[in-house]
Design an enzyme around this catalytic site. Structure first.
Site, short mmCIF file in Angstrom:
data_model
loop_
_atom_site.label_atom_id
_atom_site.label_comp_id
_atom_site.label_asym_id
_atom_site.label_seq_id
_atom_site.Cartn_x
_atom_site.Cartn_y
_atom_site.Cartn_z
N ASP A 186 9.34 2.39 1.60
CA ASP A 186 8.21 3.23 2.02
C ASP A 186 8.11 3.11 3.54
O ASP A 186 7.60 2.12 4.07
CB ASP A 186 6.94 2.73 1.33
N PHE A 240 0.87 -1.20 0.00
CA PHE A 240 0.00 0.00 0.00
C PHE A 240 0.89 1.23 0.00
O PHE A 240 1.73 1.40 0.88
CB PHE A 240 -0.90 0.02 1.23
N LYS A 259 2.94 10.30 7.86
CA LYS A 259 2.29 9.96 9.13
C LYS A 259 2.96 10.61 10.34
O LYS A 259 2.79 11.80 10.57
CB LYS A 259 2.23 8.44 9.28
C1 LIG Z 1 2.97 2.52 3.79
C2 LIG Z 1 2.14 3.69 3.38
N1 LIG Z 1 2.48 4.39 2.29
C3 LIG Z 1 1.77 5.45 1.87
C4 LIG Z 1 0.64 5.86 2.55
C5 LIG Z 1 -0.14 7.06 2.07
O1 LIG Z 1 0.03 8.13 2.96
P1 LIG Z 1 -1.06 9.33 2.96
O2 LIG Z 1 -2.33 8.75 3.43
O3 LIG Z 1 -0.45 10.35 3.90
O4 LIG Z 1 -1.11 9.84 1.56
C6 LIG Z 1 0.22 5.14 3.67
C7 LIG Z 1 -1.01 5.52 4.40
O5 LIG Z 1 -1.61 4.75 5.09
C8 LIG Z 1 0.99 4.03 4.10
O6 LIG Z 1 0.64 3.31 5.17
#
Ligand SMILES: Cc1ncc(COP(=O)(O)O)c(C=O)c1O
Length: 407
Positions: A228, A143, A257
């Site tokens: 990520d 994700f 986050k």
């Molecule tokens: C691993 C990961 N990458 C990217 C994102 C996307 O971040 P945002 O919701 O701040 O766009 C999330 C959000 O849950 C995430 O958990």
């Protein structure tokens, strides 16, 4: 016109939710304040928060360090345009470099925007240094966010047919399968991208050996490794960054986050060798604004305090032991995750019912999959709050099991 689903009746003082676009089914609760691990709704009811804005309020709600940074910076400078340097932007980039071992940061306003930046940087690097390579190998069930390229990079099965056509160039492989990664590498490959722990998928970790072998493989093949760290970074797993557990350093990492302690702030961070944007390739009106980056500095300084991360490890172990005991009592499955990013297998697809009943009892908890519960409390959560959470969850599981037995 498509009719929206029937909406719940609001509670307390609010007449209607109709002016908000319907994007998910929300319970009829309106939160008005929060402190540490607790929130209060407009009817005065208190909730123990083990979601924390989806692992965003890493220091809990309205931590003094965050509130002070917000108020101090609010009266000083908010945004001087990304065409100019500001003080907090420079300080935060230095802090990230000091603790990550990477060199340069571009600040973003969300995690997905950091991912977009990582994709663009890897494509630019591929164009410049790998004969136009542009593909980024990503993981099944990964994700990476909700912008179109981030969704295309994600491996969420439910998104397969959504918003077609997707952005091309993201071949998927199973997590922890090095052979499949090797087979997917071609002369079009610019990078491999993954989360150290797949949070939204239900808390499934890349093994340390997989990450180490992937680092060796990407170096040998002259392709980039992008991690990520949006969910795993900023102390969530008991180290500043999730990759430290495996002892590897990526070429590019993304943050979000926890970095803003509740404010929208993300970061694209890279080794200086891969920072190859030309002027005009990357930017944005709010990026690196003094307000958000000042708060980021306050968060980083809290996490860097001696004893903070060891405490996360110790609290994480306490939470893990408590959850394992609870899971055994209720015939659940195993525990997954690290530090304060944990999930339990419920053994049955009762996640959404458990979440709803827990909410009724004043506990906020998340079920990323019907069979799993995910816990991502404030990194400052206390043993006493963990005990209270376990007691509510215990009663919740008993109630849900009894109700199902009666049905
Ligand atoms: C691993 C990961 N990458 C990217 C994102 C996307 O971040 P945002 O919701 O701040 O766009 C999330 C959000 O849950 C995430 O958990």
């Amino acid at each position: 016109m498509v009719q929206s689903q029937a909406r719940p009746e609001p509670n307390g003082t609010h007449d209607s939710f109709d002016a908000l676009m319907e994007i998910t089914r929300r319970p009829p609760v309106v939160f008005i304040e929060g402190r540490g691990s607790w929130m209060r709704d407009s009817s005065g009811k208190e909730y123990l928060d083990f979601i924390q804005g989806w692992a965003v309020n890493c220091l809990g709600h309205c931590h003094d360090a965050v509130t002070h940074a917000i108020t101090a910076q609010a009266g000083r400078l908010l945004n001087c345009s990304p065409s100019f340097y500001n003080e907090p932007m420079i300080r935060l980039a230095e802090l990230i470099a000091r603790y990550s071992g990477l060199h340069r940061t571009f600040f973003t306003n969300s995690g997905a925007e950091a991912i977009e930046g990582a994709i663009k940087l890897a494509r630019k690097w591929g164009q410049k240094y790998r004969n136009g390579a542009y593909e980024i190998i990503t993981m099944d069930h990964g994700f990476h966010g909700r912008t179109l390229a981030a969704m295309s990079a994600s491996g969420k099965p439910r998104w397969n047919q959504l918003f077609e056509p997707k952005v091309p160039g993201f071949p998927k492989v199973p997590l922890n399968d090095l052979e499949k990664v090797e087979q997917a590498i071609t002369n079009r490959t610019a990078a491999v991208m993954l989360e150290p722990i797949q949070g939204e998928a239900g808390v499934f970790a890349a093994s340390d050996s997989f990450l180490r072998n992937l680092r060796t493989l990407t170096k040998r093949e002259n392709i980039l490794l992008i991690l990520d760290e949006i969910q795993t970074g900023i102390g969530r797993t008991g180290k500043f960054f999730g990759f430290e557990h495996a002892g590897v350093t990526p070429d590019i990492m993304t943050l979000g986050k926890g970095l803003g302690g509740g404010l929208p702030l993300g970061a694209l961070v890279a080794h200086e060798d891969v920072c190859c944007f030309d002027h005009g390739d990357q930017g944005g009106t709010f990026n690196g604004n003094a307000f958000a980056t000042a708060v980021g500095c306050a968060v980083m300084n809290e996490i860097a305090k001696p004893g903070f991360l060891p405490r996360v490890v110790q609290t994480g172990a306490y939470l893990a032991d408590s959850l394992e005991a609870l899971s055994r009592k209720h015939q659940g499955g195993g525990l997954r995750g690290k530090g304060l990013l944990l999930a339990i297998d419920l053994g049955r697809e009762i996640g959404p019912v458990v979440v709803a009943e827990a909410l009724r009892r004043g506990l906020l908890i998340n079920a990323p999959r019907p069979q799993s519960l995910r816990l991502m409390p404030a990194l400052t959560v206390t043993h006493d709050e963990i005990d209270q959470m376990i007691s509510i969850l215990d009663a919740t599981l008993e109630q849900v099991t009894d109700t199902r037995a009666e049905a």
